[in-house]
Structure formats: structure tokens, C-alpha cells
Motif scaffolding. Sequence first.
Motif, PDB file in Angstrom:
ATOM      1  N   GLU A  10       0.780  -1.238   0.000  1.00 57.12           N
ATOM      2  CA  GLU A  10       0.000   0.000   0.000  1.00 57.12           C
ATOM      3  C   GLU A  10       0.811   1.286   0.000  1.00 57.12           C
ATOM      4  OE1 GLU A  10      -3.013   0.092  -0.515  1.00 57.12           O
ATOM      5  OE2 GLU A  10      -3.700  -1.935  -0.041  1.00 57.12           O
TER       6      GLU A  10
ATOM      7  N   ARG B  97       0.026   4.021  -2.555  1.00 54.92           N
ATOM      8  CA  ARG B  97      -1.299   4.636  -2.448  1.00 54.92           C
ATOM      9  C   ARG B  97      -1.412   5.500  -1.195  1.00 54.92           C
ATOM     10  NH1 ARG B  97      -5.500   0.251  -4.645  1.00 54.92           N
ATOM     11  NH2 ARG B  97      -5.042  -0.887  -2.755  1.00 54.92           N
TER      12      ARG B  97
ATOM     13  N   ILE C  32      -7.395   7.366  -6.546  1.00 55.00           N
ATOM     14  CA  ILE C  32      -6.224   6.670  -6.028  1.00 55.00           C
ATOM     15  C   ILE C  32      -5.229   6.316  -7.139  1.00 55.00           C
ATOM     16  CG2 ILE C  32      -6.961   4.227  -6.016  1.00 55.00           C
ATOM     17  CD1 ILE C  32      -5.608   6.149  -3.031  1.00 55.00           C
TER      18      ILE C  32
ATOM     19  N   VAL D 258      -1.240   7.521  -7.360  1.00 58.63           N
ATOM     20  CA  VAL D 258      -0.062   6.669  -7.545  1.00 58.63           C
ATOM     21  C   VAL D 258       0.738   7.127  -8.765  1.00 58.63           C
ATOM     22  CG1 VAL D 258       0.720   4.317  -8.061  1.00 58.63           C
ATOM     23  CG2 VAL D 258      -1.086   4.689  -6.372  1.00 58.63           C
TER      24      VAL D 258
END
Lengths: 139, 408
Positions: free
Chosen positions: B11, B14, B100, B104
Motif C-alpha cells: 500500500e 497509495r 487513487i 499513484v
Amino acid sequence: MAKYMLIMRGSDESNAKMAEASFDEMLEVVGRFNEELIKAGVLVAAEGLDDAAQGVVVEWSGETPVVTDGPYGETKELFGGFYILDVATKDEAVEWAKRMPAFPGAKCEIRRVPGVDEFPQDNEWIKKEKAWREQTGQL
Amino acid sequence: MTSVEAVWRIESARIVGALARYTGDLDLAEDVAQEAVAEALVSWPRDGAPDNPVGWLLATARRRAIDAFRRRAARDDKYTLLATGESDGGDGHLWDPDRIDDDVLALMFVACHPVLSPEARVALTLRTVGGLSSEEIARAFLVPVATIQARITRAKKTIAAARVPFEVPPAADRKARLGGVLSVLYVIFTEGSTATAGDDLLRPDLAYEAIRLARTLAALLPGEPEVFGLIALCELTASRFPARTGPDGEAILLEQQDRRRWDFSAIRRGLAALAQATSAGRGLGPYGLQAAIAACHAHARSVAETDWERIVLLYEALGRVAPSPVVELNRAVAVAMAGAPGEALTMVDELVARDRLPGSHLLPSVRGELLTRLGRTGEARAELELAARLCGNARERAVLLHKAAALG
């Protein structure tokens, strides 16, 4: 990096819930999860299995194998499908498994998939298998 | 690896991306994310992991960011609004599924921004997008941890000082900036596939990291053929890893490799990515062309059965889109393999005369090979020995010395 197989195992409880669920909704939830795996660059392969009632079991309890029709009576857990992921560690595979869409009562078993390179390379049978993998483009 | 580390690895891009959008400050975003991870390492084992680990990390990092804004608000009014934060106790609007992917992507573009030095881009990308620790990056590049830490700190200050906006570049800059991102990923890959220093020839984990990031980029930017070209090049190069080193870690050159040891699933993935790059119909870029060359090798049963004529043509095309002395040198090797070592030597001598690639072991090592082929043994030995002296990788050096010795 290593390949891990995430093996989904359903129970009577989770299978009953899955049978009641909306198919479209399931497609969306599973589709979203698969997309996450693709975006993370870890998905190698995934398959889901047809209804266990359509399957058969071959059992080696006596001298000759015995064939039983599904859904196999007292079986507590049924293999429902799998993912193969290319990840750095077992913990990472576990973390992905925790995010997998599943119904209560289901289980996911995580096992490393050894590469063909881990077998003795001079063995005749390994050589044959590698040649077959090469010809057919298998994983 | 604990579960905190596993969550972070999956993660980090993100989390840092969402925080950077929220704070508008990559430096702060990365700091508060690291603080949240440090807090998780203490509290998760003690209190049990939260039901929503990502939400927990985001909410914790966000609280830290608000604390930082409060401290700054005392000095600068523009932080006052940010310092109030949202009081819903959740993660505010940090986790926006519709944004999201862009978060990124923006993170990748910012980490690879041209205002940074190439080393800084690599370190910042591995740290913020790849989720590697400074220790892991330092180990991969065989430099002290303090060097990597300083490099990352300086990189973040540079981004802030240059007021680089946290965004996916507008369409007009997109192509050039994407080229910058691809080149950072390729530098990471090549460092993993031909370690420039140290005793090991390969650092497959680093190469794998580059492929993982390239796959993420392809999933986020499916319309960019060069991203697939890069994936194809990395996969096809990595497919030879199992055959590239012998039992004692020594280098085995393409000619001597046992091709049955190549990783055929990597070849299959590489060829699929190359097909994807080709199908855009806009002609292959530099990575796509190099992948097409690697595909010629992947298809061939042996060096002798390789389509060297096609490789020469592909190197000519590559020389037009991305001229470089290394490409010229490789074209010369292909010309020699296609049956004209004399012509190849003339090409290499021209590179020597123009002093291209000064100090590189590649020129003398190719000259040595060509002179060997032409039967000029004495000159060949001298060139191979010179190449060995210039070569930084112990494994490659051993191969060169072995070749020189074999000439008697």
C-alpha cells in the motif's frame, strides 16, 4: 520473489451464502480484487471451480481406487479455486489473502509453488518437463 | 517481514500518494507515513492488527500531518485552514477510489521528476512507490544507509524548493515525462540484472522490483506502448537469469548459456507485452526495439540459429531513435555475428577513434572478441586484459581473464 498459491476452501456455510449471493455483485467484487492484484503487478494466474456437485472424487482407501460422485458427503471443506501470485514474501501473500473477497466460514490456504529450477536439472524427467513447458508456454 | 511491513509493501504508493495530494507536500507526506508505520510496528503486535490496516495507517498519518500543520500555523497563516482538519475522526477524504490511481501515477511522475539527479530519482522511487526501506535500497546498491537517507532527504527538499506540483503531468509534457519514469525503472532493472559493483552478477530482487513497478504503470496507463516495451525488455532479459550464472556464481555469456534453463514463462510474458507494444501501430520506441532484439534471442535455439540480420536492422532502428555509442557497439557485434567481423572491427575502431565510451571495459572487450575471430591473437589478448582491468564486476572480470588466458 516467489510464487504462492492461494487456495480457496469453502465450507457448507460459505457455500450456502455464495449460492444466495447475487452473481453480478460477486463478479464486481471479485473483479475489483483481481484488478488490485493486476495493478500491484503480482497476479500470475487465477481460476475458479465449477459446482462441487458436478465433481467426482477418486479415493485410495483400499487396493483399488474408489470413485465417488460429488458433493462427497461428510467433506468439511471444498477446494473452490485458486490464485497464483508472484510476491516478495509469504507475509505479502498472506496480506493479499486477507483482502480476498470471501463468505464467512471460508478458508484460504497459502502454499509456496516451487519453480522447476529447484529440481535437479540433469534429471531426465525434469528435462522432459521443461521442454514441454517451453513448447506449450506453460507457467 | 511482519504484517505491518507486508501491508506497507502493498500500500505504500497509495498511502503516500493520497497523503501527498492531501498535504500538497511530498516531504511531509512521506514523513508522516513513516511515522504511522513506526507506530503500527509498536501497537499492532501489542493490541492486535486493526480490521482496516490501510485506514488505520492513513488516519494515523493524517493526525500527524495535522499536528505538523498546527505547528506551522503558529508561524504562517496559510496553514491555519489545513490545521483544523476534518473532525470526523476518519481518514477524511484521503481514500478516494476514483483518485487513487492518479495519486499513484502522480507519485511516480514526481519521484522521477527531471529536477532531481538520476540517483535521487531511483532512491525516491524505490522508497515512496516501491515501499522499500532505506536499508533495503542501500543493500541493493551497495552504498551506506546514510548515503541513501541523505539522497532521499535532499530529493524531497529539491521537490519542495522547485515547487513541483503533485500531479500527473499535463498532456503536453506527458510523453517526455513518461520517458523519464521509464528510464528510472530501467536503471533499477539493469542494476539488478548487471550489478555494476560487487561480487554478485545478479540482484534479482531489484530486477523484480522494477518489473513490479512497470506492471503497475502499465495497468494505470494502458494506452502507452512504450510501457509495454519496457515490460517486454525486462521480462525477456530476466528470462535468461537462471542460465546467466554457473554453480559458483560465475558469469555465463549468451553464447554458452544452456537455453533450456531460460525461464519460459518470463519469455511468454515478455512476448505478450511486446505484442501489446507492437499492436499500437505507432512503431516501437527504444525499449520496444531492445525488447524486439531480445525476442530474436528468445526465439533462437542457439547462437548459430539466431536471426542476426534482423538484429542488425533492429539496432539500426534503435540507433535512429536513441543514438548512443553502446547501441553502435552492439550493432557492430551483431554485424560480426551476421558474418562480417572485419566490417564490425572497422565500426568499433571508429568508436575508439572518436573516443566514445572512454574508460569503459565494453570497447576493449568487444575489440578483443573481434580480433580473436580474425585470428589476431596477440592484439586480442592485450585488449581482453585491458577490458579486465577496466571492469568493475568481479564475475565479469573473471570471464574476460579466462578468455585472454585461453588464447595462450
